[in-house]
Design an enzyme around this catalytic site. Structure first.
Site, short mmCIF file in Angstrom:
data_model
loop_
_atom_site.label_atom_id
_atom_site.label_comp_id
_atom_site.label_asym_id
_atom_site.label_seq_id
_atom_site.Cartn_x
_atom_site.Cartn_y
_atom_site.Cartn_z
N GLU A 86 0.70 -1.43 0.14
CA GLU A 86 0.25 -0.15 -0.18
C GLU A 86 0.73 0.91 -0.02
O GLU A 86 0.43 2.85 0.31
CB GLU A 86 -0.78 -0.18 1.28
CG GLU A 86 -1.61 -1.13 1.21
CD GLU A 86 -2.98 -1.52 2.18
OE1 GLU A 86 -2.46 -0.76 3.45
OE2 GLU A 86 -3.69 -1.46 2.62
N GLU A 117 6.59 -22.25 7.99
CA GLU A 117 7.24 -20.83 9.16
C GLU A 117 7.69 -22.06 9.84
O GLU A 117 8.58 -20.74 10.65
CB GLU A 117 5.58 -20.56 9.74
CG GLU A 117 4.78 -21.50 10.49
CD GLU A 117 4.05 -21.09 11.82
OE1 GLU A 117 3.89 -21.48 12.40
OE2 GLU A 117 2.98 -20.30 11.13
#
Length: 308
Positions: A86, A117
């Site tokens: 963004e 992960e």
């Protein structure tokens, strides 16, 4: 029969307030989730001092031409990638200035790759791929405070000379704390659904990331008052916003504002300086560069009051 093991991670504990949520009506579910969410902003507020410290570190990195890199897995990784993605349209930044890294790569943005992960070596390798260096800031995001991928990334980032930080919603163990120069720990408590950290922990993480990038961008001159003067007009909505900002600040009509923006190659900040000082684009750029990009140092007047 052995006693149940209590997980030290608060994000993995059961919430006593929602134990009967499976019997709740839709409205009751809304009320339960909303009641839990009310605590999130307060948890973030407890971290105000260290968030400010992080903003200052990121500002310093940006001013020196370095980067902010987010590293996470699952929801945490997606939130980091979201915040990074963004920045270019909001602040007109190079996409390389704020980088989001998620365990499992871009495929993991839309597809669960939960095992990714667990690999600290993969996190470390990403720091090498990104050529992290002294001056960069690497922020790990791990709701549980324990994610091995994030731990490996932070450890390698420190080896490469970067400043490191951690956003977690549970107290991290010593091995994770040792990899971070600062810790942002909005402890939001057990989730509505046990372990579903896309809920309160995810909301808290988004709030913190919003503050980090917005705060640092403001500090390096990406706003004039509370106007986004470095936005990139990449669609009709943003083009309209750019024209409205120029109209509001300069009192020009829409047609004149559009013409000014065209002379400024679509850059709002440049256009405002050109108009305020009655100079060409090159001179406006030189004045801004001398002022570290902070428009208030070039145009001393504040933007017009709201509603004026």
């Amino acid at each position: 029969m052995s006693a149940p093991t209590l997980d030290p991670r608060v994000t993995e504990r059961r919430n006593p307030r929602t134990v009967d949520i499976d019997l709740a009506s839709p409205l009751d579910i809304v009320d339960l989730i909303n009641a839990e969410d009310r605590a999130v902003a307060d948890a973030v507020a407890t971290q105000r001092a260290v968030i400010a410290q992080a903003i200052a570190a990121i500002e310093q990195a940006f001013r020196a031409g370095h980067r902010l890199l987010y590293v996470g897995a699952g929801t945490s990784g997606r939130l980091g990638v979201l915040d990074a993605s963004e920045c270019p349209p909001t602040f007109g930044t190079d996409p390389r200035m704020v980088v989001g890294i998620i365990a499992g790569g871009d495929h993991a943005l839309r597809n669960p790759i939960e095992g990714a992960e667990d690999d600290p070596a993969a996190g470390a390798a990403q720091m090498d791929v990104q050529a992290v260096t002294a001056g960069d800031v690497v922020v790990g995001i791990a709701a549980s405070g324990t994610t091995p991928f994030v731990r490996g990334a932070l450890a390698r980032a420190r080896e490469r000379g970067a400043t490191t930080g951690l956003i977690a919603c549970s107290e991290p163990p010593a091995v994770m704390r040792a990899q971070a120069d600062w810790l942002i720990l909005p402890i939001v408590g057990p989730e509505v659904l046990t372990g579903s950290t896309r809920l309160k922990a995810g909301t808290a993480t988004k709030l913190v990331c919003n503050m980090l990038t917005t705060g640092a961008m403001i500090r390096v001159g990406k706003s004039y008052g509370n106007l986004m003067v470095d936005l990139r007009a990449t669609n009709v909505k943003l083009q309209d916003r750019a024209e409205r900002i120029v109209c509001e600040v300069t009192a020009l009509d829409r047609e004149a504002a559009r013409a000014l923006l065209q002379r400024a190659d679509g850059r709002v900040k440049r256009a405002l300086v050109m108009h305020a000082l009655d100079v060409d684009a090159a001179t406006a750029d030189a004045r801004l560069e001398a002022a570290d990009g902070v428009i208030r140092k070039v145009v001393p007047n504040a933007p017009p009051p709201v509603g004026a």
